[in-house]
Design a protein around this motif. Structure first.
Motif, PDB file in Angstrom:
ATOM      1  N   THR A 327       0.734  -1.167   0.046  1.00  0.00           N
ATOM      2  CA  THR A 327       0.084  -0.043  -0.086  1.00  0.00           C
ATOM      3  C   THR A 327       1.063   1.435  -0.069  1.00  0.00           C
ATOM      4  O   THR A 327       0.292   2.364   0.328  1.00  0.00           O
ATOM      5  CB  THR A 327      -0.963   0.091   1.161  1.00  0.00           C
ATOM      6  N   GLY A 328       2.084   1.313  -0.227  1.00  0.00           N
ATOM      7  CA  GLY A 328       2.810   2.247  -0.587  1.00  0.00           C
ATOM      8  C   GLY A 328       3.848   2.830   0.463  1.00  0.00           C
ATOM      9  O   GLY A 328       4.438   3.963   0.229  1.00  0.00           O
ATOM     10  N   GLU A 329       3.561   2.559   1.658  1.00  0.00           N
ATOM     11  CA  GLU A 329       4.411   3.197   2.763  1.00  0.00           C
ATOM     12  C   GLU A 329       5.865   3.183   2.615  1.00  0.00           C
ATOM     13  O   GLU A 329       6.494   4.377   2.983  1.00  0.00           O
ATOM     14  CB  GLU A 329       3.960   2.714   4.199  1.00  0.00           C
ATOM     15  N   GLU A 330       6.452   1.899   2.299  1.00  0.00           N
ATOM     16  CA  GLU A 330       7.918   1.745   2.155  1.00  0.00           C
ATOM     17  C   GLU A 330       8.337   2.902   1.072  1.00  0.00           C
ATOM     18  O   GLU A 330       9.313   3.759   1.110  1.00  0.00           O
ATOM     19  CB  GLU A 330       8.294   0.612   1.629  1.00  0.00           C
ATOM     20  N   ALA A 331       7.532   2.958  -0.227  1.00  0.00           N
ATOM     21  CA  ALA A 331       8.086   3.831  -1.114  1.00  0.00           C
ATOM     22  C   ALA A 331       8.072   5.216  -0.718  1.00  0.00           C
ATOM     23  O   ALA A 331       8.852   6.126  -1.145  1.00  0.00           O
ATOM     24  CB  ALA A 331       7.214   3.541  -2.602  1.00  0.00           C
ATOM     25  N   LYS A 398       1.069  16.064  -2.661  1.00  0.00           N
ATOM     26  CA  LYS A 398       1.429  15.912  -4.332  1.00  0.00           C
ATOM     27  C   LYS A 398       2.906  15.734  -4.689  1.00  0.00           C
ATOM     28  O   LYS A 398       3.320  14.811  -5.475  1.00  0.00           O
ATOM     29  CB  LYS A 398       0.561  17.061  -5.223  1.00  0.00           C
ATOM     30  N   GLU A 399       3.595  16.665  -4.219  1.00  0.00           N
ATOM     31  CA  GLU A 399       5.075  16.648  -4.489  1.00  0.00           C
ATOM     32  C   GLU A 399       5.850  15.436  -4.123  1.00  0.00           C
ATOM     33  O   GLU A 399       6.602  14.949  -4.909  1.00  0.00           O
ATOM     34  CB  GLU A 399       5.843  17.712  -3.875  1.00  0.00           C
ATOM     35  N   ILE A 400       5.300  14.507  -3.233  1.00  0.00           N
ATOM     36  CA  ILE A 400       5.909  13.246  -2.729  1.00  0.00           C
ATOM     37  C   ILE A 400       5.088  12.408  -3.628  1.00  0.00           C
ATOM     38  O   ILE A 400       5.965  11.378  -4.193  1.00  0.00           O
ATOM     39  CB  ILE A 400       5.632  12.962  -1.360  1.00  0.00           C
ATOM     40  N   ARG A 401       3.912  12.375  -3.791  1.00  0.00           N
ATOM     41  CA  ARG A 401       3.164  11.526  -4.804  1.00  0.00           C
ATOM     42  C   ARG A 401       3.555  11.489  -6.096  1.00  0.00           C
ATOM     43  O   ARG A 401       4.020  10.103  -6.864  1.00  0.00           O
ATOM     44  CB  ARG A 401       1.751  11.608  -4.594  1.00  0.00           C
ATOM     45  N   ASP A 402       4.043  12.467  -6.648  1.00  0.00           N
ATOM     46  CA  ASP A 402       4.672  12.661  -7.787  1.00  0.00           C
ATOM     47  C   ASP A 402       6.157  12.067  -8.075  1.00  0.00           C
ATOM     48  O   ASP A 402       6.416  11.766  -9.305  1.00  0.00           O
ATOM     49  CB  ASP A 402       4.655  14.179  -8.557  1.00  0.00           C
ATOM     50  N   MET A 403       6.675  11.670  -7.174  1.00  0.00           N
ATOM     51  CA  MET A 403       8.004  10.957  -7.191  1.00  0.00           C
ATOM     52  C   MET A 403       7.838   9.641  -7.399  1.00  0.00           C
ATOM     53  O   MET A 403       8.631   8.988  -7.614  1.00  0.00           O
ATOM     54  CB  MET A 403       8.917  11.455  -5.724  1.00  0.00           C
ATOM     55  N   CYS A 404       6.739   9.075  -7.036  1.00  0.00           N
ATOM     56  CA  CYS A 404       6.545   7.529  -6.970  1.00  0.00           C
ATOM     57  C   CYS A 404       5.424   7.277  -8.304  1.00  0.00           C
ATOM     58  O   CYS A 404       4.263   7.621  -8.457  1.00  0.00           O
ATOM     59  CB  CYS A 404       5.683   7.286  -5.719  1.00  0.00           C
TER      60      CYS A 404
END
Length: 488
Positions: A327-331, A398-404
Motif C-alpha cells: 500500500t505504498g508506505e515503504e516507497a 502531491k510533490e511526494i506522490r509525484d516522485m512515485c
C-alpha cells in the motif's frame, strides 16, 4: 450459551492459550459489557481489553466488567502470565504488549496507538491463536493491528455498524478488508468459541496427518489444484510461493468458512470465484508501515544517500525500485528521505513502486492513510509531507506522490527495472521458496548501476550469491553491487 473450550495439560494451557485482543474507544464500555455478558464461565481463552482511557485518572473498567462475567477481571500487570479464563484490562497511562506469554507494560507515549500496538504483538505471539476484535470507537485505531493478525494466520471480528454507538473504528477496519466476521457484540463469544474449537481439533495446518505417502500425494495434488484455480482466475502463479505461508493462509480460510477439509475447500473454490478472490487477497497480505525499522532509514540517510548523490551530474535523476510495495508506505518513506536532501530537488528522483496486488496499488496511488500513522511518522514529517483530510486521515502531499510511479509487476515473471541506484526489496523474498529466491538476485544485479545498493528485510540475505553483492551494513541488510559476470 457458547460451549467452553479446554486445552490439555496446564503447560499446554499456558503456552497455547488463544488470546482475544479487544480494542474499544468511545462507546466501547457498553459494547464490552454486552460482550462479556455472553462469555461462558470457562471459555478456555484469555481476553485482553485495550481501551482509550484518561491517562491520569483511575479506571473503573475492571470493576464494571466484573459485574458482567464470572471470569476474574483485573488490570494488566507487567510480567503477568496470560492465563485462560481471565480478563485483563489495560491500565491508564500505559502501553500494553504480549511477549513470551506475559503481559508487558511501558509508559504511554501520546503518539503511540495503544490498540494497534497490542494487536501487532498478539499477532506475532499467538499466530492462528490470535483473535482480534474491534468495537465502538472513533478514529481508525485497530485496522493495522487486525492486518497483522490476519498476516500471521489469526482472525478478526468487528462490531456490526448499526449496533455501535460510534462506528468509525469498526467501519475503518471493515473498509480496509481486514475483518472476517461482522457481528453484533452478543454474537461474538459464540463465534470465538466456534473458531477456537476448530483450530484445536484440526491442528496447525492443512498438512497435519498427511504423513502417509498416499495422503501426502493427495494433499500435494489438492494444493496444485488450488494454485491452478488462483492462476486461472488472477493470472498469478503461486506454485512457488513459500509453502509454509501458503498452508497457513489456506488453513485460515478453511477455519473462517468452517470447511471440513482441504478437499472440501478446493471444491468450494471451483464453484465460487469470489472465494478465489478472497484467498488471493489473503495470500497477498503483508504488514507494512512508514519508516518501518527506523534504524535502517537512519542508515540509508547517513551512509547510502550521500554515496548515491555524490558527484552526480545535474541531468541524472535518482532511480529507486521498491518491489512488493503493497500500500505504498515503504516507497513514500524513501521519497521523503530523498526530499529531505537539498540536492535531490535539483537532480530529481523517480521511485518505481510495484506489486501484484492491484487493490493495494490503488491505496498507494491515493496516498491516504489513517491517523494511526502518527505512531511512525514524526510530527515534523507529518506537517511537511502530509495534508490533513476529514475524519482524521492524512494524505501524502502531491510533490511526494509525484516522485512515485505505482504499477503492477511481478519480480518472478516480469523483467526488472534498469539503471537503478537503489532497490528496496524488504520482506518479499521470505514468501518465496529458496530456489526462486536464488533466481531473483541476478535480476537485481542486472537492474542496478555499478555500485548501486540493495536493501533486504531482517530475515533475508544474499548468501546464495556472494559474488554479486557485498555487505555495507550487515545488521541493516544493506548491500552493494559488485562488478561480476552474472551467471546465465
Amino acid at each position: 450459551m457458547p460451549t467452553s473450550i479446554r486445552l490439555g495439560s496446564s503447560e499446554e494451557r499456558s503456552a497455547l492459550v488463544p488470546v482475544v485482543g479487544i480494542g474499544a474507544s468511545a462507546g466501547g464500555l457498553e459494547a464490552l459489557e454486552q460482550l462479556f455478558a455472553h462469555v461462558p464461565p470457562e471459555p478456555g481463552v484469555a481476553f485482553v481489553v485495550v481501551s482509550h482511557l484518561a491517562p491520569h485518572l483511575p479506571s473503573l473498567m475492571p470493576e464494571l466488567l466484573a459485574k458482567q462475567t464470572a471470569l476474574p477481571v483485573s488490570a494488566a500487570e507487567d510480567g503477568a502470565p496470560v492465563e485462560p479464563d481471565h480478563v485483563y484490562v489495560i491500565p491508564p497511562n500505559a502501553a500494553l504488549t504480549l511477549e513470551h506469554g506475559a503481559l508487558r507494560l511501558e509508559a504511554r507515549d501520546d503518539r503511540t496507538n495503544l490498540i494497534d500496538t497490542f494487536l501487532r504483538s498478539l499477532a506475532e505471539e499467538r499466530g492462528e491463536r490470535a483473535i482480534g476484535v474491534i468495537l465502538s470507537g472513533t478514529g481508525s485505531d485497530g485496522s493495522l493491528g487486525l492486518k497483522a493478525i490476519k498476516e500471521h494466520g489469526g482472525v478478526a471480528l468487528a462490531q456490526e455498524l448499526s449496533s455501535a454507538k460510534y462506528n468509525t473504528m469498526p467501519r475503518t477496519a471493515i473498509d480496509a478488508g481486514q475483518v472476517d466476521w461482522i457481528l453484533p457484540v452478543e454474537a461474538m463469544p459464540a463465534k470465538v468459541m466456534e473458531y477456537v474449537a476448530r483450530i484445536q481439533s484440526t491442528g496447525a495446518g492443512p498438512a497435519d496427518g498427511a504423513h502417509d505417502p498416499t495422503q501426502a500425494r493427495e494433499h500435494e495434488l489438492l494444493m496444485h489444484q488450488l494454485c491452478a484455480l488462483i492462476h486461472r482466475r488472477t493470472g498469478r502463479d503461486f506454485g512457488r510461493y513459500k509453502r509454509s505461508t501458503m498452508e497457513r493462509r489456506v488453513q485460515r480460510r478453511i477455519h473462517v468458512l468452517q470447511q471440513r477439509s482441504l478437499e472440501d475447500y478446493v471444491d468450494l473454490l471451483k464453484n465460487t470465484p469470489a472465494e478465489v478472490d478472497r484467498l488471493f487477497q489473503d495470500l497477498l497480505i503483508s504488514v507494512t508501515q512508514f519508516f518501518r525499522d527506523p534504524e535502517l532509514f537512519e542508515a540509508l540517510a547517513r551512509d547510502v544517500l550521500p554515496r548515491i548523490l555524490a558527484d552526480r551530474p545535474a541531468d541524472d535523476p535518482v532511480r529507486v525500485w521498491v518491489p512488493g510495495c503493497a500500500t505504498g508506505e515503504e516507497a513514500y518513506s524513501i521519497a521523503m528521505l530523498l526530499a529531505e536532501v537539498p540536492q535531490t530537488a535539483a537532480l530529481g528522483a523517480k521511485i518505481f513502486a510495484t506489486d501484484i496486488d492491484d487493490e493495494a496499488l490503488e491505496v498507494a496511488r491515493a496516498g491516504r492513510y489513517p491517523e494511526t500513522i502518527a505512531d511512525r511518522v514524526s510530527p515534523e514529517r507529518l506537517e511537511r509531507f502530509f495534508a490533513p483530510r476529514p475524519n482524521g486521515w492524512w494524505q501524502v502531499r502531491k510533490e511526494i506522490r509525484d516522485m512515485c510511479v505505482f504499477s503492477t509487476h511481478s519480480i518472478i515473471s516480469d523483467p526488472p527495472f534498469s539503471r537503478l541506484d537503489l532497490i528496496s526489496c524488504r520482506n518479499v523474498l521470505i514468501y518465496l521458496e529458496s530456489d526462486l529466491q536464488r533466481t531473483v538476485f541476478p535480476l537485481f544485479h542486472y537492474g542496478l548501476r555499478p555500485g548501486g545498493f540493495l536493501v533486504l528485510g531482517p530475515s533475508e540475505n544474499v548468501t546464495a550469491h556472494p559474488e554479486l553483492f557485498t555487505a555495507v551494513d550487515a545488521k541493516q541488510r544493506i548491500f552493494r553491487r559488485k562488478e561480476a559476470k552474472v551467471p546465465t
